[in-house]
Motif scaffolding. Structure first.
Motif, mmCIF file in Angstrom:
data_model
loop_
_atom_site.group_PDB
_atom_site.id
_atom_site.type_symbol
_atom_site.label_atom_id
_atom_site.label_comp_id
_atom_site.label_asym_id
_atom_site.label_seq_id
_atom_site.Cartn_x
_atom_site.Cartn_y
_atom_site.Cartn_z
ATOM 1 N N GLU A 1 0.754 -0.835 0.151
ATOM 2 C CA GLU A 1 -0.450 0.474 0.013
ATOM 3 C C GLU A 1 1.042 1.087 -0.038
ATOM 4 O O GLU A 1 2.248 1.298 0.871
ATOM 5 C CB GLU A 1 -1.196 0.006 1.251
ATOM 6 C CG GLU A 1 -2.091 0.850 1.892
ATOM 7 C CD GLU A 1 -2.487 1.090 2.536
ATOM 8 O OE1 GLU A 1 -3.007 -0.063 3.186
ATOM 9 O OE2 GLU A 1 -2.922 1.640 3.249
ATOM 10 N N HIS A 2 0.962 2.473 -0.774
ATOM 11 C CA HIS A 2 1.198 3.205 -0.565
ATOM 12 C C HIS A 2 1.278 4.323 0.211
ATOM 13 O O HIS A 2 0.112 4.741 0.348
ATOM 14 C CB HIS A 2 1.396 3.646 -2.848
ATOM 15 C CG HIS A 2 1.865 2.723 -3.558
ATOM 16 N ND1 HIS A 2 3.189 2.972 -3.723
ATOM 17 C CD2 HIS A 2 1.075 2.020 -4.488
ATOM 18 C CE1 HIS A 2 3.561 1.784 -4.887
ATOM 19 N NE2 HIS A 2 2.608 1.874 -5.391
ATOM 20 N N ILE B 1 4.210 7.623 8.602
ATOM 21 C CA ILE B 1 3.527 6.353 9.416
ATOM 22 C C ILE B 1 2.579 6.258 10.281
ATOM 23 O O ILE B 1 2.554 8.003 10.812
ATOM 24 C CB ILE B 1 5.183 6.118 10.007
ATOM 25 C CG1 ILE B 1 5.909 6.102 8.726
ATOM 26 C CG2 ILE B 1 4.911 4.723 10.572
ATOM 27 C CD1 ILE B 1 7.227 5.806 9.067
ATOM 28 N N ASP B 2 1.770 5.158 10.223
ATOM 29 C CA ASP B 2 -0.156 6.094 11.096
ATOM 30 C C ASP B 2 0.874 5.204 12.490
ATOM 31 O O ASP B 2 0.532 3.667 12.505
ATOM 32 C CB ASP B 2 -1.103 5.609 10.988
ATOM 33 C CG ASP B 2 -1.873 6.200 10.987
ATOM 34 O OD1 ASP B 2 -1.902 6.534 12.443
ATOM 35 O OD2 ASP B 2 -3.266 5.993 10.695
ATOM 36 N N ALA C 1 -2.707 -6.043 9.669
ATOM 37 C CA ALA C 1 -2.523 -6.689 8.358
ATOM 38 C C ALA C 1 -3.046 -7.788 7.527
ATOM 39 O O ALA C 1 -2.165 -9.101 9.045
ATOM 40 C CB ALA C 1 -1.196 -6.481 7.134
ATOM 41 N N MET C 2 -3.630 -8.362 7.147
ATOM 42 C CA MET C 2 -5.072 -10.071 7.583
ATOM 43 C C MET C 2 -3.925 -10.787 6.305
ATOM 44 O O MET C 2 -2.799 -10.058 5.415
ATOM 45 C CB MET C 2 -5.986 -10.056 6.824
ATOM 46 C CG MET C 2 -6.918 -9.266 7.821
ATOM 47 S SD MET C 2 -8.584 -10.028 7.962
ATOM 48 C CE MET C 2 -8.823 -9.432 6.105
ATOM 49 N N TYR D 1 4.516 -2.489 8.937
ATOM 50 C CA TYR D 1 5.739 -1.658 8.728
ATOM 51 C C TYR D 1 6.594 -2.608 9.367
ATOM 52 O O TYR D 1 7.065 -3.219 9.867
ATOM 53 C CB TYR D 1 5.446 -0.323 10.251
ATOM 54 C CG TYR D 1 3.985 0.670 9.668
ATOM 55 C CD1 TYR D 1 4.451 1.612 8.400
ATOM 56 C CD2 TYR D 1 3.466 0.988 10.661
ATOM 57 C CE1 TYR D 1 3.419 2.322 8.291
ATOM 58 C CE2 TYR D 1 2.201 1.779 10.149
ATOM 59 C CZ TYR D 1 2.780 2.665 9.099
ATOM 60 O OH TYR D 1 1.436 3.510 8.717
ATOM 61 N N THR D 2 7.460 -2.324 8.963
ATOM 62 C CA THR D 2 9.330 -2.162 8.439
ATOM 63 C C THR D 2 10.098 -2.094 9.048
ATOM 64 O O THR D 2 9.600 -0.714 10.334
ATOM 65 C CB THR D 2 9.728 -2.324 6.787
ATOM 66 O OG1 THR D 2 9.776 -1.105 6.654
ATOM 67 C CG2 THR D 2 8.701 -3.102 6.032
ATOM 68 N N GLN D 3 11.471 -2.547 9.685
ATOM 69 C CA GLN D 3 12.065 -1.852 10.396
ATOM 70 C C GLN D 3 12.180 -0.750 10.241
ATOM 71 O O GLN D 3 12.706 0.104 11.389
ATOM 72 C CB GLN D 3 13.311 -3.035 10.990
ATOM 73 C CG GLN D 3 14.491 -2.891 11.690
ATOM 74 C CD GLN D 3 15.507 -3.821 11.559
ATOM 75 O OE1 GLN D 3 14.622 -5.545 11.822
ATOM 76 N NE2 GLN D 3 16.585 -3.709 12.409
#
Ligand SMILES: *Cc1c(COP(=O)(O)O)cnc(C)c1O
Length: 460
Positions: free
Chosen positions: A17-18, A48-49, A58-59, A415-417
């Protein structure tokens, strides 16, 4: 050489998702329009939420596949029976009433169990939980250990109940005035801090002595189970699933916000082992939520939830979930930023009394800091302090909580590291200019759960 093994996620990314970047000028305008309340920002203006871990999960592909198996029958949907059996299997409770989300379950259970003038002890309040207790005529009493209110304390189980505080209350008002003790696992308002199994067992013994039931706010039970596994020696060889099950067996009724632990975007339920309570709740759910086999959820949502429950109690999942939170927390500690310790399960909590020591609680320091973090780099966080604490029912004055916090909450599997690195840098940049930060004042204050919709302006 001994190396700690990485917490790397037990999944890979199939769809993206952009994100949208904004300029500082855009953000100053956006937060002003939002009345300096991050709840009133538009999602499109956020980079970043980290407002909440509620419904932002995220499923998995398996859950999405489950969405296609939705049986949208008004009555007796097969997805409801799947949900019921998942709850019985993983959480032990016999009876299940689905609701649209956690507060739907809280409403029904509060109305079912509380009488005017009752007292409801709990291991710290939660906003919607306490409000439903009050609307049912009850008064919440905090019986959490003192360590929970002490940001300096490294106590590993800040979610524990202080048995002396509880027994004093029972003796003072009498067990008849206490319809239940409300126990949250991984206590949100204390910073995602766990209750120990030993404490829960002790609580079970004490409540049995007085014939008082336990209601389990099981919103983050799997996260709590992880901390029991790594901090309570006796449980190091248990699986998270086993610990979750055992926690649930020590309680009588439960409310669940499925938007948290069970990795879906909407849903909840009430569960109980008491047939009487089940029948009353089933009767109430049709008034407020929907028929007792969907309770406000679509069939497909119940299916995704049933699958999410199973995924949420896997050791590898929870290890990475809590691992990511720990990663961010440790990074902030390295920068010298004051946070609540030990680091919690679902988020990192900034200690705003230390971050902005020059601001008095009357100018809403945590509210102010959340707005400043947004302005800095588009990171959305939220206030957990005097605004969230609301006003005293009797005196009308602000409740003044010891903890004045900004919550940086991490959605599950989103989110990522590298995103965590950006967040830490953003907060460090605000920390550098902290002395220039001034407070806020109300321009609009709603009556209930004011933090959601309140508006502010800056003090010059
Ligand atoms: C989110 C939450 C609730 C309320 O659940 P909703 O699904 O938001 O209605 C109750 N208790 C705790 C601890 C929560 O975190």
């Amino acid at each position: 050489m001994h190396r700690e093994k990485s917490w790397a996620e037990p999944w890979k990314i199939k769809m993206v998702e952009h994100l949208r970047m904004t300029t500082k000028e855009d953000r100053i305008e956006a937060i002003k329009e939002a009345g300096y309340n991050t709840f009133l920002l538009k999602s499109k203006d956020v980079y970043i939420d980290l407002l909440t871990d509620s419904g932002t999960n995220a499923m998995s592909d398996v859950q999405w596949a489950g969405m296609m198996l939705g049986d949208e029958a008004y009555a007796g949907s097969r997805n409801f029976y799947h949900l019921e059996s998942a709850i019985q299997k993983y959480y032990s409770y016999k009876y299940v009433v689905p609701t649209h989300q956690g507060r739907g379950a809280e409403h029904i259970l509060s109305q079912t169990l509380i009488q005017e003038g009752d007292f409801i002890p709990g291991n710290m309040y939660f906003t919607t939980t306490r409000l439903h207790q009050e609307l049912a005529g009850g008064t919440f009493v905090d019986v959490i250990v003192d360590e929970a209110h002490d940001t300096e304390s490294e106590f590993p189980f800040k979610g524990n109940v202080d048995m002396n505080k509880l027994e004093d209350l029972i003796k003072r008002v009498g067990p008849d005035k206490i319809p239940y003790v409300c126990i949250a696992t991984s206590v949100n308002m204390a910073g995602g801090q766990p209750i120990s199994m030993a404490n829960l067992k002790e609580l079970r013994e004490l409540t049995n002595k007085y014939g008082i039931p336990i209601v389990h706010d099981m919103t983050r039970v799997a996260e709590n189970a992880w901390f029991i596994k790594v901090r309570e020696k006796e449980y190091e060889n248990h699986t998270v699933a086993q610990i979750v099950y055992e926690i649930c067996t020590l309680t009588d009724h439960a409310t669940m916000s499925a938007k948290k632990d069970p990795i879906v975007n909407i849903g909840g339920f009430l569960a109980t082992n008491d047939e009487e309570v089940y029948k009353k709740s089933q009767n109430m759910v049709v008034i407020y939520e929907g028929l007792h086999t969907y309770g406000g959820m679509a069939g497909r949502d119940m299916e995704a939830l049933s699958i999410g429950i199973e995924e949420s109690v896997q050791d590898a999942h929870i290890r990475a979930r809590v691992g990511q939170t720990t990663y961010l927390g440790e990074k902030l500690i390295d920068y010298g930023i004051p946070i609540i310790r030990p680091i919690g399960s679902h988020g990192v909590f900034l200690d705003v009394k230390k971050f902005l020591p020059h601001l008095s609680q009357d100018v809403f320091p945590a509210q102010t800091l959340a707005a400043e973090i947004y302005i800095q780099n588009g990171v959305r966080t939220m206030e957990r302090g005097i605004v969230s604490a609301g006003r005293n029912k009797e005196t009308g004055d602000h409740n003044r909580p010891n903890l004045e916090l900004v919550r940086i909450t991490i959605p599950r599997r989103v989110y990522t590291q590298a995103h965590m690195d950006v967040v830490a840098e953003c907060i460090d940049d605000v920390f550098e200019r902290r002395e220039k930060i001034k407070g806020l004042k109300f321009t609009y204050e709603p009556e209930h759960l004011r933090f959601f919709q309140a508006r502010f302006k800056t003090i010059d």
